[in-house]
Design a protein around this motif. Structure first.
Motif, PDB file in Angstrom:
ATOM      1  N   THR A   1    -116.352   0.924  22.276  1.00  0.00           N
ATOM      2  CA  THR A   1    -116.967   1.694  23.208  1.00  0.00           C
ATOM      3  C   THR A   1    -117.808   3.034  22.487  1.00  0.00           C
ATOM      4  OG1 THR A   1    -114.691   1.923  24.636  1.00  0.00           O
ATOM      5  CG2 THR A   1    -115.989   3.779  24.699  1.00  0.00           C
ATOM      6  N   GLN A   2    -117.269   3.314  21.134  1.00  0.00           N
ATOM      7  CA  GLN A   2    -118.321   4.170  20.483  1.00  0.00           C
ATOM      8  C   GLN A   2    -119.652   3.531  20.035  1.00  0.00           C
ATOM      9  OE1 GLN A   2    -116.763   5.581  16.537  1.00  0.00           O
ATOM     10  NE2 GLN A   2    -117.713   7.598  17.025  1.00  0.00           N
ATOM     11  N   ALA A   3    -119.433   2.223  19.862  1.00  0.00           N
ATOM     12  CA  ALA A   3    -120.860   1.241  19.145  1.00  0.00           C
ATOM     13  C   ALA A   3    -121.520   1.462  20.428  1.00  0.00           C
ATOM     14  CB  ALA A   3    -120.416   0.196  18.931  1.00  0.00           C
ATOM     15  N   ARG A   4    -121.232   0.973  21.751  1.00  0.00           N
ATOM     16  CA  ARG A   4    -122.019   0.970  22.738  1.00  0.00           C
ATOM     17  C   ARG A   4    -122.711   2.394  23.228  1.00  0.00           C
ATOM     18  NH1 ARG A   4    -118.306  -3.016  24.414  1.00  0.00           N
ATOM     19  NH2 ARG A   4    -119.134  -5.031  24.325  1.00  0.00           N
TER      20      ARG A   4
ATOM     21  N   ALA B   1    -124.188  -1.277  10.360  1.00  0.00           N
ATOM     22  CA  ALA B   1    -124.021  -2.393   9.655  1.00  0.00           C
ATOM     23  C   ALA B   1    -124.735  -3.458  10.399  1.00  0.00           C
ATOM     24  CB  ALA B   1    -122.455  -3.057   9.612  1.00  0.00           C
ATOM     25  N   LEU B   2    -124.693  -3.325  11.711  1.00  0.00           N
ATOM     26  CA  LEU B   2    -125.721  -4.292  12.543  1.00  0.00           C
ATOM     27  C   LEU B   2    -126.955  -4.031  12.240  1.00  0.00           C
ATOM     28  CD1 LEU B   2    -123.928  -4.390  15.807  1.00  0.00           C
ATOM     29  CD2 LEU B   2    -123.724  -6.088  14.179  1.00  0.00           C
ATOM     30  N   ALA B   3    -127.674  -2.642  12.079  1.00  0.00           N
ATOM     31  CA  ALA B   3    -128.751  -2.163  11.887  1.00  0.00           C
ATOM     32  C   ALA B   3    -129.288  -2.839  10.343  1.00  0.00           C
ATOM     33  CB  ALA B   3    -129.121  -0.830  11.957  1.00  0.00           C
ATOM     34  N   HIS B   4    -128.438  -2.773   9.559  1.00  0.00           N
ATOM     35  CA  HIS B   4    -128.763  -3.494   8.334  1.00  0.00           C
ATOM     36  C   HIS B   4    -128.924  -5.036   8.199  1.00  0.00           C
ATOM     37  CE1 HIS B   4    -128.795  -0.065   5.455  1.00  0.00           C
ATOM     38  NE2 HIS B   4    -127.532   0.316   5.827  1.00  0.00           N
ATOM     39  N   GLY B   5    -128.653  -5.613   9.074  1.00  0.00           N
ATOM     40  CA  GLY B   5    -128.534  -6.924   9.305  1.00  0.00           C
ATOM     41  C   GLY B   5    -127.265  -7.865   9.217  1.00  0.00           C
ATOM     42  N   ALA B   6    -126.148  -6.959   9.071  1.00  0.00           N
ATOM     43  CA  ALA B   6    -124.904  -7.566   9.040  1.00  0.00           C
ATOM     44  C   ALA B   6    -124.675  -8.286  10.559  1.00  0.00           C
ATOM     45  CB  ALA B   6    -123.775  -6.729   8.670  1.00  0.00           C
ATOM     46  N   ALA B   7    -123.564  -9.116  10.311  1.00  0.00           N
ATOM     47  CA  ALA B   7    -123.225  -9.630  11.547  1.00  0.00           C
ATOM     48  C   ALA B   7    -121.903  -9.277  12.146  1.00  0.00           C
ATOM     49  CB  ALA B   7    -123.073 -11.205  11.446  1.00  0.00           C
ATOM     50  N   GLY B   8    -121.325  -8.295  11.414  1.00  0.00           N
ATOM     51  CA  GLY B   8    -120.112  -7.616  11.815  1.00  0.00           C
ATOM     52  C   GLY B   8    -119.651  -6.746  10.553  1.00  0.00           C
TER      53      GLY B   8
ATOM     54  N   GLN C   1    -129.118  -6.015   0.260  1.00  0.00           N
ATOM     55  CA  GLN C   1    -129.556  -6.903  -0.919  1.00  0.00           C
ATOM     56  C   GLN C   1    -128.994  -8.311  -0.214  1.00  0.00           C
ATOM     57  OE1 GLN C   1    -127.595  -5.441  -4.623  1.00  0.00           O
ATOM     58  NE2 GLN C   1    -129.977  -4.789  -5.188  1.00  0.00           N
ATOM     59  N   VAL C   2    -127.688  -8.270   0.008  1.00  0.00           N
ATOM     60  CA  VAL C   2    -127.185  -9.669   0.217  1.00  0.00           C
ATOM     61  C   VAL C   2    -127.681 -10.195   1.842  1.00  0.00           C
ATOM     62  CG1 VAL C   2    -125.072 -10.995   0.827  1.00  0.00           C
ATOM     63  CG2 VAL C   2    -124.892  -9.188  -0.845  1.00  0.00           C
ATOM     64  N   VAL C   3    -127.868  -9.413   2.760  1.00  0.00           N
ATOM     65  CA  VAL C   3    -128.503  -9.756   3.852  1.00  0.00           C
ATOM     66  C   VAL C   3    -129.967 -10.640   3.694  1.00  0.00           C
ATOM     67  CG1 VAL C   3    -129.611  -9.026   6.066  1.00  0.00           C
ATOM     68  CG2 VAL C   3    -127.319  -8.393   5.474  1.00  0.00           C
ATOM     69  N   ASP C   4    -130.729  -9.927   2.657  1.00  0.00           N
ATOM     70  CA  ASP C   4    -132.241 -10.408   2.272  1.00  0.00           C
ATOM     71  C   ASP C   4    -131.981 -11.860   1.351  1.00  0.00           C
ATOM     72  OD1 ASP C   4    -133.311  -8.461   3.939  1.00  0.00           O
ATOM     73  OD2 ASP C   4    -133.542  -7.122   2.111  1.00  0.00           O
ATOM     74  N   ALA C   5    -130.887 -11.810   0.785  1.00  0.00           N
ATOM     75  CA  ALA C   5    -131.006 -12.949  -0.224  1.00  0.00           C
ATOM     76  C   ALA C   5    -130.210 -14.220   0.222  1.00  0.00           C
ATOM     77  CB  ALA C   5    -129.973 -12.453  -1.320  1.00  0.00           C
ATOM     78  N   VAL C   6    -129.409 -14.275   1.375  1.00  0.00           N
ATOM     79  CA  VAL C   6    -128.636 -15.425   2.035  1.00  0.00           C
ATOM     80  C   VAL C   6    -129.082 -15.617   3.343  1.00  0.00           C
ATOM     81  CG1 VAL C   6    -126.770 -15.018   0.270  1.00  0.00           C
ATOM     82  CG2 VAL C   6    -126.730 -14.200   2.867  1.00  0.00           C
ATOM     83  N   GLY C   7    -128.973 -16.894   3.819  1.00  0.00           N
ATOM     84  CA  GLY C   7    -129.364 -17.417   5.190  1.00  0.00           C
ATOM     85  C   GLY C   7    -128.275 -17.652   6.163  1.00  0.00           C
ATOM     86  N   ILE C   8    -127.124 -17.135   5.686  1.00  0.00           N
ATOM     87  CA  ILE C   8    -125.834 -17.244   6.530  1.00  0.00           C
ATOM     88  C   ILE C   8    -125.445 -15.838   7.130  1.00  0.00           C
ATOM     89  CG2 ILE C   8    -125.241 -19.319   5.378  1.00  0.00           C
ATOM     90  CD1 ILE C   8    -123.322 -17.671   3.374  1.00  0.00           C
ATOM     91  N   PRO C   9    -124.404 -15.765   8.051  1.00  0.00           N
ATOM     92  CA  PRO C   9    -124.110 -14.344   8.332  1.00  0.00           C
ATOM     93  C   PRO C   9    -123.337 -13.588   7.362  1.00  0.00           C
ATOM     94  CG  PRO C   9    -123.658 -16.242  10.045  1.00  0.00           C
ATOM     95  CD  PRO C   9    -124.008 -16.922   8.716  1.00  0.00           C
ATOM     96  N   VAL C  10    -123.518 -12.288   7.279  1.00  0.00           N
ATOM     97  CA  VAL C  10    -123.111 -11.401   6.279  1.00  0.00           C
ATOM     98  C   VAL C  10    -122.228 -10.282   7.049  1.00  0.00           C
ATOM     99  CG1 VAL C  10    -123.578  -9.687   4.496  1.00  0.00           C
ATOM    100  CG2 VAL C  10    -125.075 -11.575   4.829  1.00  0.00           C
ATOM    101  N   VAL C  11    -121.025 -10.318   6.601  1.00  0.00           N
ATOM    102  CA  VAL C  11    -119.852  -9.379   7.129  1.00  0.00           C
ATOM    103  C   VAL C  11    -119.882  -8.374   6.056  1.00  0.00           C
ATOM    104  CG1 VAL C  11    -117.630  -8.742   8.134  1.00  0.00           C
ATOM    105  CG2 VAL C  11    -118.505 -11.427   8.361  1.00  0.00           C
TER     106      VAL C  11
END
Length: 354
Positions: free
Chosen positions: A341-344, A185-192, A161-171
């Protein structure tokens, strides 16, 4: 330490190597934990709300003496001395200012004018939209799984919801503890991602070993959400004290609140009128009893009893639900390396797109 950096809008904004944030937990996120996090390549956030303002500058300088990496300072936006704390952050050249609750437009402007990256923490889409309009550089959004004061919307619902609503990085915060969560989280559009409980449960955390053992022994069902501590939804480990607060009537709650308030006043030198003002400021439009107003003002003392003194019988232990699935105490360097390591590995294991 992990090899190559992972670049996202968060790492580009803050100058850290990896899109991982250690949150500013009162009595926990001091110079030792923050510098260890920063050295590991993540963004360490120094908690300042539990520091008297005259100790904040010394704490910032201690972090800087331990690491050359970027770090941040967390502030309570509703604190009566917030402007003075902002001045210290600016004068000391701190890279990031994060806020519990939404800061005013004026505080955001003052920090941005000085080149400080502003990242407020919010728990609702409308709050994220507001701080974005006021000029925040990024926003940290915490779902209901997160520890401490929290909301009732799950991270997986709130984050997109927040990723779609704002144009700034979302953590993203609330429920994260490993590399799989970072990829999600990255798949949802988060920056971290941001983590509190996971960094609390490291060997670099200053929390007493006996208290860490309580966290490690907890199951998911041992993490509860209560409004009886300060009138606001507060996620923490279940304990005898929390159970007593849940059962106590108005008179017992008021007497307990006065005792804690007196201890907080002795520790900080804060006046009774200011304590009441700060407690009232935390109501956010809710109706609190006088005992809850006092507890809202001195909840830091309840946390201090556990997090510093190891007195889990006299204090509370803020905790995210992930405490129920954490079973070890790595160093910050080991934790960040493990997550990356696990993320990669998780990314490599995903099936290729058609």
């Amino acid at each position: 330490m992990t090899g190559r950096a992972l670049s996202t809008p968060l790492t580009e904004l803050t100058g850290v190597r990896y899109p991982i944030v250690q949150t500013g937990m009162g009595w926990v996120a001091g110079p030792r934990l923050v510098s260890a996090t920063a050295e590991a390549g993540a963004l360490g956030i120094l908690a300042s709300a539990t520091l008297p303002v005259d100790r904040l500058r010394a704490a910032v300088r201690e972090v800087r003496s331990r690491t050359d990496a970027p770090f941040g300072v967390n502030l309570r936006a509703d604190a009566s001395d917030a402007a003075e704390r902002v001045r210290i952050i600016v004068e000391e050249g701190v890279r990031v200012a994060s806020f519990a609750l939404a800061p005013s437009r004026e505080l955001i402007a003052r920090l941005k004018d000085a080149g400080v990256v502003v990242i407020p923490s919010v728990g609702a889409r409308r709050h994220a939209e507001k701080v974005a309009q006021w000029g925040a550089d990024a926003v940290l959004v915490q779902g209901g799984e997160g520890g401490g004061h929290t909301g009732d919307t799950a991270t997986t619902v709130l984050l997109p919801q927040v990723v779609d609503a704002v144009g700034i990085p979302v953590v993203a915060a609330g429920g994260f503890h490993d590399g799989r969560g970072l990829v999600a989280a990255l798949a949802h559009g988060a920056a971290g991602i941001a983590m509190g409980t996971r960094f609390l449960l490291t060997s670099d955390s200053p929390v007493p070993d006996a208290v860490k053992a309580r966290y490690l022994a907890a199951t998911v069902k041992d993490v509860t959400l209560t409004t009886k501590v300060d009138g606001l939804p507060h996620r923490m480990l279940r304990s005898d004290l929390v159970d007593a607060l849940e059962r106590s009537g108005r008179v017992g709650a008021l007497l307990r609140a006065v005792r804690h308030a007196a201890a907080f006043r002795r520790e900080t030198g804060m006046s009774w009128p200011r304590m009441v003002r700060d407690g009232l400021a935390m109501r956010h439009g809710g109706e609190l009893t006088w005992s809850q107003v006092l507890l809202a003002a001195n909840t830091p003392m309840l946390l201090r009893a556990s997090m510093v003194e190891g007195r889990t019988d006299l204090g509370v232990m803020a905790s995210g639900q992930v405490a129920g699935i954490i079973d070890d105490l790595p160093s910050c360097a080991e934790l960040v390396d493990r997550i990356m390591t696990q993320a990669r590995a998780t990314l490599r294991a995903l099936p290729p797109a058609d």
